[in-house]
Design a protein around this motif. Structure first.
Motif, mmCIF file in Angstrom:
data_model
loop_
_atom_site.group_PDB
_atom_site.id
_atom_site.type_symbol
_atom_site.label_atom_id
_atom_site.label_comp_id
_atom_site.label_asym_id
_atom_site.label_seq_id
_atom_site.Cartn_x
_atom_site.Cartn_y
_atom_site.Cartn_z
ATOM 1 N N ALA A 93 -50.621 16.869 13.637
ATOM 2 C CA ALA A 93 -50.399 15.441 13.396
ATOM 3 C C ALA A 93 -51.715 14.670 13.466
ATOM 4 O O ALA A 93 -51.954 13.763 12.658
ATOM 5 N N ALA A 94 -52.564 15.015 14.432
ATOM 6 C CA ALA A 94 -53.865 14.349 14.556
ATOM 7 C C ALA A 94 -54.724 14.615 13.326
ATOM 8 O O ALA A 94 -55.392 13.703 12.809
ATOM 9 N N LEU A 95 -54.683 15.835 12.848
ATOM 10 C CA LEU A 95 -55.435 16.204 11.647
ATOM 11 C C LEU A 95 -54.940 15.401 10.446
ATOM 12 O O LEU A 95 -55.732 14.818 9.695
ATOM 13 N N LYS A 96 -53.638 15.338 10.275
ATOM 14 C CA LYS A 96 -53.048 14.594 9.164
ATOM 15 C C LYS A 96 -53.412 13.112 9.255
ATOM 16 O O LYS A 96 -53.788 12.490 8.258
ATOM 17 N N LEU A 97 -53.308 12.526 10.452
ATOM 18 C CA LEU A 97 -53.644 11.124 10.648
ATOM 19 C C LEU A 97 -55.115 10.855 10.323
ATOM 20 O O LEU A 97 -55.444 9.870 9.665
ATOM 21 N N PHE A 98 -55.996 11.740 10.769
ATOM 22 C CA PHE A 98 -57.420 11.570 10.482
ATOM 23 C C PHE A 98 -57.660 11.524 8.979
ATOM 24 O O PHE A 98 -58.382 10.670 8.470
ATOM 25 N N VAL A 99 -57.044 12.457 8.251
ATOM 26 C CA VAL A 99 -57.214 12.510 6.802
ATOM 27 C C VAL A 99 -56.655 11.240 6.152
ATOM 28 O O VAL A 99 -57.280 10.667 5.262
ATOM 29 N N GLU A 100 -55.486 10.789 6.615
ATOM 30 C CA GLU A 100 -54.893 9.563 6.065
ATOM 31 C C GLU A 100 -55.795 8.350 6.290
ATOM 32 O O GLU A 100 -55.929 7.501 5.421
ATOM 33 N N GLN A 101 -56.418 8.280 7.460
ATOM 34 C CA GLN A 101 -57.238 7.116 7.793
ATOM 35 C C GLN A 101 -58.647 7.185 7.232
ATOM 36 O O GLN A 101 -59.272 6.158 6.975
ATOM 37 N N ASN A 102 -59.179 8.402 7.072
ATOM 38 C CA ASN A 102 -60.585 8.550 6.685
ATOM 39 C C ASN A 102 -60.810 9.189 5.330
ATOM 40 O O ASN A 102 -61.940 9.235 4.857
ATOM 41 N N GLY A 103 -59.770 9.735 4.740
ATOM 42 C CA GLY A 103 -59.918 10.391 3.451
ATOM 43 C C GLY A 103 -60.466 11.796 3.590
ATOM 44 O O GLY A 103 -60.601 12.335 4.692
ATOM 45 N N THR A 104 -60.793 12.376 2.448
ATOM 46 C CA THR A 104 -61.228 13.778 2.425
ATOM 47 C C THR A 104 -62.619 13.953 1.836
ATOM 48 O O THR A 104 -62.990 15.050 1.431
ATOM 49 N N GLY A 145 -56.195 17.690 1.370
ATOM 50 C CA GLY A 145 -57.320 17.445 0.489
ATOM 51 C C GLY A 145 -56.849 17.208 -0.927
ATOM 52 O O GLY A 145 -55.679 17.350 -1.239
ATOM 53 N N PRO A 146 -57.772 16.851 -1.817
ATOM 54 C CA PRO A 146 -57.417 16.539 -3.190
ATOM 55 C C PRO A 146 -57.122 17.803 -3.992
ATOM 56 O O PRO A 146 -57.486 18.904 -3.605
ATOM 57 N N GLY A 147 -56.507 17.605 -5.127
ATOM 58 C CA GLY A 147 -56.134 18.730 -5.970
ATOM 59 C C GLY A 147 -57.252 19.231 -6.857
ATOM 60 O O GLY A 147 -57.324 20.409 -7.147
ATOM 61 N N ALA A 148 -58.154 18.372 -7.329
ATOM 62 C CA ALA A 148 -59.146 18.794 -8.309
ATOM 63 C C ALA A 148 -60.569 18.487 -7.841
ATOM 64 O O ALA A 148 -60.928 17.346 -7.638
ATOM 65 N N ALA A 149 -61.364 19.509 -7.664
ATOM 66 C CA ALA A 149 -62.784 19.387 -7.348
ATOM 67 C C ALA A 149 -63.396 20.762 -7.572
ATOM 68 O O ALA A 149 -62.723 21.775 -7.419
ATOM 69 N N SER A 150 -64.667 20.803 -7.937
ATOM 70 C CA SER A 150 -65.291 22.108 -8.172
ATOM 71 C C SER A 150 -65.565 22.803 -6.843
ATOM 72 O O SER A 150 -65.715 22.156 -5.812
ATOM 73 N N THR A 201 -66.042 17.145 -0.914
ATOM 74 C CA THR A 201 -64.616 17.079 -0.623
ATOM 75 C C THR A 201 -64.312 18.060 0.493
ATOM 76 O O THR A 201 -64.743 19.210 0.452
ATOM 77 N N VAL A 202 -63.587 17.595 1.501
ATOM 78 C CA VAL A 202 -63.200 18.452 2.618
ATOM 79 C C VAL A 202 -61.751 18.897 2.400
ATOM 80 O O VAL A 202 -60.866 18.070 2.211
ATOM 81 N N GLU A 203 -61.552 20.192 2.420
ATOM 82 C CA GLU A 203 -60.223 20.769 2.281
ATOM 83 C C GLU A 203 -59.891 21.505 3.572
ATOM 84 O O GLU A 203 -60.613 22.417 3.971
#
Length: 182
Positions: free
Chosen positions: A43-54, A12-17, A60-62
């Motif tokens: 790996a599936a989790l990482k790939l999903f985040v890479e393809q779909n964002g957070t 997930g991203p570094g900065a969000a409230s 924001t999904v962390e």
């Protein structure tokens, strides 16, 4: 972003409230006898985040990834930490079945969803009204195999299973082939 620190992996991203962040506690067996499954889950989790964002619906999904080693007591302890310390909105992961079952009471008490990605025992979803499974049960696989075997005249079968809940479903396969019902 994928950051790993102190046994945690955070997707997930570094900065969000805090109000704009939905935390998911993801527990998987990265080490131990089920490590290959855990690595695939991660790996599936990482790939999903890479393809779909957070980002979903403006939030924001962390995802906080922890290694439970496939050990039920570890999975339960990690789930408690996720709920109490990390304040997650969702518990996810859990392979094998005993790890998923160990966490069920925590999801129920906290009244948060538990998304089970690694337990194929029929009993899993019966342990908590907050559990959802993302794939098939052993019975959904073994019953059609048994029906095919009987239809094609197969009368002997050899199976191997671990002493876990899915083994009950696999025993059903043997009984069906032998003509002894469920």
């Amino acid at each position: 972003m994928l950051a790993v620190a102190g046994g945690f992996a955070v997707f997930g991203p570094g900065a969000a409230s805090a109000q704009d962040i939905v935390k998911i506690g993801f527990s998987a067996p990265i080490t131990g006898p089920f490590a290959e499954n855990g690595r695939q889950m991660s790996a599936a989790l990482k790939l999903f985040v890479e393809q779909n964002g957070t980002s979903v619906a403006g939030k924001t999904v962390e995802v906080i990834l922890r290694d439970d080693g496939g050990v039920p007591d570890q999975a339960k302890r990690i789930a408690q930490e996720f709920v109490v310390n990390q304040k997650v909105a969702i518990l996810a992961g859990y392979n094998p079945t005993p790890a998923a079952l160990a966490v069920a009471p925590i999801a129920t008490e906290a009244k948060i969803p538990q998304i089970v990605t690694g337990s194929s025992a029929s009993i899993t979803t019966q342990r908590s009204p907050y559990i959802v499974r993302t794939f098939s049960t052993q019975a959904q696989i073994t019953v059609p195999i048994a029906q095919w075997a009987v239809k094609n005249g197969l009368r002997r079968v050899v199976t191997w299973w671990r002493i876990m809940h899915p083994s009950r479903d696999r025993k059903s396969l043997c009984r069906r082939i032998q003509g002894k019902g469920r």
